[in-house]
Design an enzyme around this catalytic site. Structure first.
Site, PDB file in Angstrom:
ATOM      1  N   HIS A 187     -25.574  33.815 -75.618  1.00  0.00           N
ATOM      2  CA  HIS A 187     -26.408  32.713 -75.740  1.00  0.00           C
ATOM      3  C   HIS A 187     -27.500  33.123 -76.805  1.00  0.00           C
ATOM      4  CE1 HIS A 187     -25.518  32.621 -71.133  1.00  0.00           C
ATOM      5  NE2 HIS A 187     -25.405  31.303 -71.661  1.00  0.00           N
ATOM      6  N   LYS A 224     -16.123  31.058 -76.879  1.00  0.00           N
ATOM      7  CA  LYS A 224     -15.836  31.408 -75.825  1.00  0.00           C
ATOM      8  C   LYS A 224     -15.286  30.426 -74.671  1.00  0.00           C
ATOM      9  CE  LYS A 224     -16.711  33.771 -71.508  1.00  0.00           C
ATOM     10  NZ  LYS A 224     -16.735  32.627 -70.708  1.00  0.00           N
ATOM     11  N   SER A 234     -20.560  36.808 -70.273  1.00  0.00           N
ATOM     12  CA  SER A 234     -20.564  35.751 -69.377  1.00  0.00           C
ATOM     13  C   SER A 234     -21.599  35.948 -68.456  1.00  0.00           C
ATOM     14  CB  SER A 234     -19.213  35.272 -68.844  1.00  0.00           C
ATOM     15  OG  SER A 234     -19.333  34.605 -67.866  1.00  0.00           O
TER      16      SER A 234
HETATM   17  P1  AMP Z   1     -23.230  28.648 -70.321  1.00  0.00           P
HETATM   18  O1  AMP Z   1     -24.715  29.168 -69.962  1.00  0.00           O
HETATM   19  O2  AMP Z   1     -22.170  29.622 -69.631  1.00  0.00           O
HETATM   20  O3  AMP Z   1     -22.827  27.298 -69.847  1.00  0.00           O
HETATM   21  O4  AMP Z   1     -22.896  28.869 -71.791  1.00  0.00           O
HETATM   22  C1  AMP Z   1     -24.001  27.974 -72.656  1.00  0.00           C
HETATM   23  C2  AMP Z   1     -23.241  28.119 -74.175  1.00  0.00           C
HETATM   24  O5  AMP Z   1     -22.967  29.668 -74.347  1.00  0.00           O
HETATM   25  C3  AMP Z   1     -21.949  27.334 -74.076  1.00  0.00           C
HETATM   26  O6  AMP Z   1     -21.831  26.871 -75.458  1.00  0.00           O
HETATM   27  C4  AMP Z   1     -21.102  28.922 -74.206  1.00  0.00           C
HETATM   28  O7  AMP Z   1     -19.733  28.603 -75.059  1.00  0.00           O
HETATM   29  C5  AMP Z   1     -21.810  29.997 -74.841  1.00  0.00           C
HETATM   30  N1  AMP Z   1     -21.425  31.231 -74.560  1.00  0.00           N
HETATM   31  C6  AMP Z   1     -21.049  31.558 -73.367  1.00  0.00           C
HETATM   32  N2  AMP Z   1     -20.630  32.987 -73.414  1.00  0.00           N
HETATM   33  C7  AMP Z   1     -20.658  33.278 -74.599  1.00  0.00           C
HETATM   34  C8  AMP Z   1     -20.371  34.399 -75.445  1.00  0.00           C
HETATM   35  N3  AMP Z   1     -19.810  35.582 -75.054  1.00  0.00           N
HETATM   36  N4  AMP Z   1     -20.305  34.432 -76.764  1.00  0.00           N
HETATM   37  C9  AMP Z   1     -20.883  33.011 -77.585  1.00  0.00           C
HETATM   38  N5  AMP Z   1     -21.294  32.065 -76.712  1.00  0.00           N
HETATM   39  C10 AMP Z   1     -21.094  32.147 -75.249  1.00  0.00           C
END
Ligand code: AMP
Length: 289
Positions: free
Chosen positions: A37, A152, A188
Site C-alpha cells: 500500500h 498484485k 497482503s
Molecule cells: P487491498 O487493501 O488489499 O484492497 O489493496 C489495496 C490496493 O493495494 C490494491 O490496488 C492492491 O492491488 C494493492 N496492493 C495490495 N498488495 C500489494 C502489494 N504487495 N504490492 C503492491 N500493491 C499491492
C-alpha cells in the site's frame, strides 16, 4: 491529514481542490496497510498535489462465509502509516454511508470477471461486481486525476481499467508493481492470518511462478505451467488455478506468440486464500531463445 467519513465531506473537499487546480490522486485500500500500500501512496505523493487514500473494508466484495468479519483492521495504525506516507485526506466511510437502505446499483464488467478469481466452483463470482461498484463510487466521490492500484491483484487491475474506459471516467488508472517480502511472498493484509509454518510454506507461490518463468519459453507453455504446479504441490499447496493469460484481455495465452503473458495463481495455504502473478515480458522470451 484530514479524516473524512461522509460522501458530502469528500465532495466539499474536492470542490475546494478544484479551485486550487490541484492534481488529485486516489489510492483505494481496505486498510491494514503494508509496504505494498505504501508504495502506491508514495507513487501518488510523487505525481499528485493532493493524495486521497480511501479506507473501506467493502462488504460487497466478500461472499457469505468469507473473512469479512475477521478481516484485519487497525484504523489508528493505518492513519499513522498514511500520514507518514504523506496522505492529505483519508476517506473512511462506514458501510451504512456507502450502502444506505435502498441501495440498488451494481456496476458489473462482463467477461473479464468470469475467469480466474471470478469463475465458477469455489471461486468468487460476485467478488468483482463488489469491487467495480465500490471503485466506481469512489471515483465518482473523489473524482481523482489518477487512481493507483497494485499489479498484485492483476485481474482486478484489468477489470478496473476496463470499467474506467467503458464508463468514460476521466481518471487515469495507474498500475504499480507488486511489493514482496524477502522470500518473494507478495505482501497482503491476509498474510497476517498465516501461522509460522504456513507463512514459510506460502513462499512456494512465488517460487512456483519463477519456476514457470524460467521454464518458458524453452520447455513450452504447458510444461512451464506444469513445472510451476509441481513446485507448489511439492510444498503441499494445491492451486485453485495456475493459468497463463494475456494481461489485457485475460484470454488464455498461447505458446510463444511473443506477447506478454500473465501467469496467475490462487491457492489456499492452510485455509488462507492467497493470490499472486508474474508478468512474463516478450523481451525475456526473446532473450532466452
Ligand atoms: P487491498 O487493501 O488489499 O484492497 O489493496 C489495496 C490496493 O493495494 C490494491 O490496488 C492492491 O492491488 C494493492 N496492493 C495490495 N498488495 C500489494 C502489494 N504487495 N504490492 C503492491 N500493491 C499491492
Amino acid at each position: 491529514m484530514k479524516v473524512l467519513r461522509l460522501p458530502r465531506e469528500i465532495h466539499e473537499a474536492r470542490d475546494s481542490l478544484r479551485k486550487t487546480s490541484d492534481v488529485v490522486g486516489l489510492v483505494p485500500t481496505m486498510g491494514y496497510l503494508h509496504e505494498g500500500h505504501v508504495s502506491l501512496l508514495e507513487a501518488a505523493r510523487q505525481r499528485c498535489d493532493t493524495v486521497v487514500m480511501s479506507l473501506f473494508v467493502n462488504p460487497a466484495q466478500f461472499r457469505p462465509g468469507e473473512d469479512l468479519d475477521g478481516y484485519p483492521r487497525d484504523e489508528k495504525r493505518d492513519f499513522a502509516i498514511a500520514e507518514e506516507a504523506g496522505v492529505d485526506i483519508v476517506y473512511a466511510p462506514s458501510a451504512e454511508e456507502v450502502y444506505p437502505a435502498g441501495f440498488a446499483t451494481t456496476v458489473e464488467v462482463k467477461g473479464l470477471t468470469e475467469v480466474l478469481c471470478g469463475s465458477r466452483d469455489g471461486r468468487r463470482p460476485e467478488h468483482f461486481a463488489g469491487v467495480t461498484t465500490i471503485v466506481a463510487k469512489l471515483l465518482n466521490a473523489v473524482d481523482p486525476d489518477f487512481a493507483f492500484f497494485g499489479q498484485k491483484d492483476a485481474q482486478q487491475a484489468t477489470v478496473i481499467g476496463r470499467m474506467a474506459e467503458d464508463l468514460d471516467f476521466r481518471t487515469r488508472i495507474v498500475i504499480l508493481p507488486t511489493v514482496r517480502e524477502r522470500d518473494g511472498l507478495a505482501m497482503s493484509s491476509r498474510n497476517a492470518y498465516l501461522s509460522a509454518p504456513a507463512r514459510e510454506k506460502a513462499s512456494a507461490i512465488w517460487s512456483a511462478l519463477l519456476e514457470t518463468e524460467n521454464a518458458y519459453p524453452e520447455r513450452g507453455l504447458d510444461e512451464a505451467l506444469r513445472a510451476g504446479v509441481r513446485r507448489l504441490e511439492a510444498a503441499g499447496i494445491e492451486p485453485e488455478y495456475f493459468e497463463a493469460r494475456y494481461p489485457g484481455t485475460l484470454d488464455p495465452a498461447e505458446d510463444e506468440t511473443g506477447e506478454a503473458i500473465l501467469v496467475a495463481v490462487a491457492a489456499k495455504v492452510d485455509g488462507t486464500r492467497l493470490i499472486d502473478n508474474i508478468l512474463i515480458e516478450p523481451d525475456k522470451q526473446v532473450r532466452r531463445k
